[in-house]
Design an enzyme around this catalytic site. Structure first.
Site, PDB file in Angstrom:
ATOM      1  N   SER A  18      44.738  98.789 -25.029  1.00  0.00           N
ATOM      2  CA  SER A  18      45.686  98.023 -24.800  1.00  0.00           C
ATOM      3  C   SER A  18      47.296  98.752 -24.346  1.00  0.00           C
ATOM      4  O   SER A  18      47.827  98.999 -25.335  1.00  0.00           O
ATOM      5  CB  SER A  18      45.946  96.249 -25.531  1.00  0.00           C
ATOM      6  OG  SER A  18      47.127  96.411 -26.811  1.00  0.00           O
ATOM      7  N   VAL A  19      48.099  97.955 -23.858  1.00  0.00           N
ATOM      8  CA  VAL A  19      49.508  97.698 -23.295  1.00  0.00           C
ATOM      9  C   VAL A  19      50.737  98.282 -25.079  1.00  0.00           C
ATOM     10  O   VAL A  19      51.031  98.306 -24.325  1.00  0.00           O
ATOM     11  CB  VAL A  19      49.898  97.127 -22.606  1.00  0.00           C
ATOM     12  CG1 VAL A  19      49.809  95.522 -23.072  1.00  0.00           C
ATOM     13  CG2 VAL A  19      50.833  96.916 -21.908  1.00  0.00           C
ATOM     14  N   LYS A  20      50.201  96.996 -25.861  1.00  0.00           N
ATOM     15  CA  LYS A  20      50.386  97.017 -27.137  1.00  0.00           C
ATOM     16  C   LYS A  20      50.569  98.386 -27.341  1.00  0.00           C
ATOM     17  O   LYS A  20      51.371  98.331 -28.446  1.00  0.00           O
ATOM     18  CB  LYS A  20      49.763  96.052 -27.734  1.00  0.00           C
ATOM     19  CG  LYS A  20      49.938  94.345 -27.036  1.00  0.00           C
ATOM     20  CD  LYS A  20      51.643  94.280 -27.095  1.00  0.00           C
ATOM     21  CE  LYS A  20      51.496  92.324 -26.634  1.00  0.00           C
ATOM     22  NZ  LYS A  20      52.906  92.407 -26.538  1.00  0.00           N
ATOM     23  N   ASP A  21      49.501  99.596 -27.381  1.00  0.00           N
ATOM     24  CA  ASP A  21      50.738 100.402 -28.095  1.00  0.00           C
ATOM     25  C   ASP A  21      51.800 100.829 -28.518  1.00  0.00           C
ATOM     26  O   ASP A  21      52.480 101.331 -28.700  1.00  0.00           O
ATOM     27  CB  ASP A  21      49.582 101.667 -27.621  1.00  0.00           C
ATOM     28  CG  ASP A  21      48.224 101.777 -28.741  1.00  0.00           C
ATOM     29  OD1 ASP A  21      47.937 100.962 -29.739  1.00  0.00           O
ATOM     30  OD2 ASP A  21      46.963 101.927 -27.613  1.00  0.00           O
ATOM     31  N   ARG A  22      51.907 100.706 -26.427  1.00  0.00           N
ATOM     32  CA  ARG A  22      53.672 100.676 -26.511  1.00  0.00           C
ATOM     33  C   ARG A  22      54.797 100.974 -27.069  1.00  0.00           C
ATOM     34  O   ARG A  22      55.182 101.445 -27.570  1.00  0.00           O
ATOM     35  CB  ARG A  22      53.942 100.828 -25.134  1.00  0.00           C
ATOM     36  CG  ARG A  22      53.314 101.446 -24.010  1.00  0.00           C
ATOM     37  CD  ARG A  22      53.265 101.096 -22.311  1.00  0.00           C
ATOM     38  NE  ARG A  22      52.181 101.353 -21.466  1.00  0.00           N
ATOM     39  CZ  ARG A  22      52.888 102.659 -20.673  1.00  0.00           C
ATOM     40  NH1 ARG A  22      53.945 103.294 -20.487  1.00  0.00           N
ATOM     41  NH2 ARG A  22      52.471 102.508 -19.980  1.00  0.00           N
TER      42      ARG A  22
END
Ligand SMILES: Cc1ncc(COP(=O)(O)O)c(C=O)c1O
Length: 319
Positions: free
Chosen positions: A45-49
């Protein structure tokens, strides 16, 4: 104990693909739609960023040291990203989440070694039982803990200003008219929009919001209304009030979608494009459809697929 920057997985975060959606939206106005596929990040997901940005800073500033416990509230994606990196780096992890979160996401966090505390979904955001307040309490009561606090952490928004925004600009060769993406913490929409608006002040931002969330009305009027709040099945987007991570002034337009709209577009996108988006990305696609009915062409729209529908198969397979 390894630290984040020495972990090869750190370098797998970001630089996700941008793909044109050719078949999902019929239009004869010359409107092009592009989807940034954030499920290509290592934990899906985007949340790794934001997790690598926050953990790296915490390690560098000494807020996070070997032997400590990381604590966070999550609807499952920040949780999985933290669980992925905490497993690799050897930190203990305690996560709070909500009953409504899909079994796939809860089990993903558990499989990666996190302790997952499931809080009730339908409680007021001031209640001590609310998953965000519960995480804050656990962090206060756990010795040697580091509270990520994505909701109020400026590094959340900064991660998207430094990575998501520039990647979109580069991948679109500097030609993008609209960014369409929903918000929870608001880090993605705020950080990416700020960067993109600095490059192209004419660029506009649409925030699609699930019915039952307060963000639509706040974006329209500046105030939140208790009567807007209600249950919805889409996960990871919508909020009862603004967090510190969101700057709602980046939003030019907002629209509301139903669970049925979001689920329907996930299924249609899978059949027509071979891409099965997560539920919030289905909501983004509802926003794209709404926008295409209202703007003249030609135009180039970018939307974000924050995660993949495989995280919600148990919900998507039910009507
Ligand atoms: C699936 C999904 N979509 C969208 C979002 C919203 O992103 P942001 O918190 O950056 O607003 C989240 C956040 O948890 C999410 O998990």
């Amino acid at each position: 104990m390894p630290h984040l920057e020495s972990d090869p997985a750190f370098h797998l975060v970001g630089n996700t693909p941008m793909v044109p959606l050719h078949r999902l939206f019929a239009n004869n106005k010359g409107i092009e739609v592009f989807a940034k596929l954030e499920y290509y990040n290592p934990s899906g997901s985007v949340k790794d960023r934001i997790v690598v940005h926050i953990l790296r800073d915490a390690e560098k500033t000494g807020k996070l040291r070997p032997g400590m416990t990381v604590v966070e509230a999550s609807s499952g994606n920040t949780g999985a990203a933290l669980a992925f990196f905490c497993a690799r780096l050897g930190y203990k992890l305690i996560l709070t989440t909500m009953t409504k979160v899909s079994e796939e996401k809860k089990n993903h966090m558990r499989m990666l070694g996190a302790e997952v505390i499931v809080c009730p979904t339908d409680v007021h955001h001031d209640s001590p039982e609310h998953y965000i307040n519960r995480a804050a309490q656990i962090a206060r009561e756990t010795p040697n803990s580091f509270h990520v606090n994505q909701y109020d952490n400026p590094l959340n928004t900064e991660a998207h200003y430094l990575t998501t925004g520039p990647e979109i600009w580069r991948q679109m060769d500097g030609r993008v008219d609209w960014l369409v993406t929903g918000g929870s913490t608001g880090g993605t929409i705020t950080g990416a929009a700020k960067y993109l608006k600095e490059q192209n002040p004419a660029l506009k931002v649409l925030l699609p919001d699930p019915k039952g969330s307060a963000l639509y009305h706040i974006a329209k009027t500046g105030v939140s209304r208790e009567e807007d709040l209600g249950p919805y099945q889409v996960e990871g987007v919508g909020k009862e009030c603004l967090t510190d991570a969101i700057d709602i002034t980046v939003v030019d337009e907002s629209m509301q979608y139903s669970d049925a709209d979001a689920f329907g577009l996930c299924r249609a996108c899978a059949r027509l494009e071979g891409i099965l988006p997560g539920l919030s990305a289905g909501g983004n696609l509802a926003g794209v459809q709404w926008l295409m009915d209202r703007i003249p062409g030609p135009a180039r729209i970018v939307t974000i697929v924050q995660d993949a529908g495989v995280k919600y198969l148990s919900k998507l397979l039910k009507d």
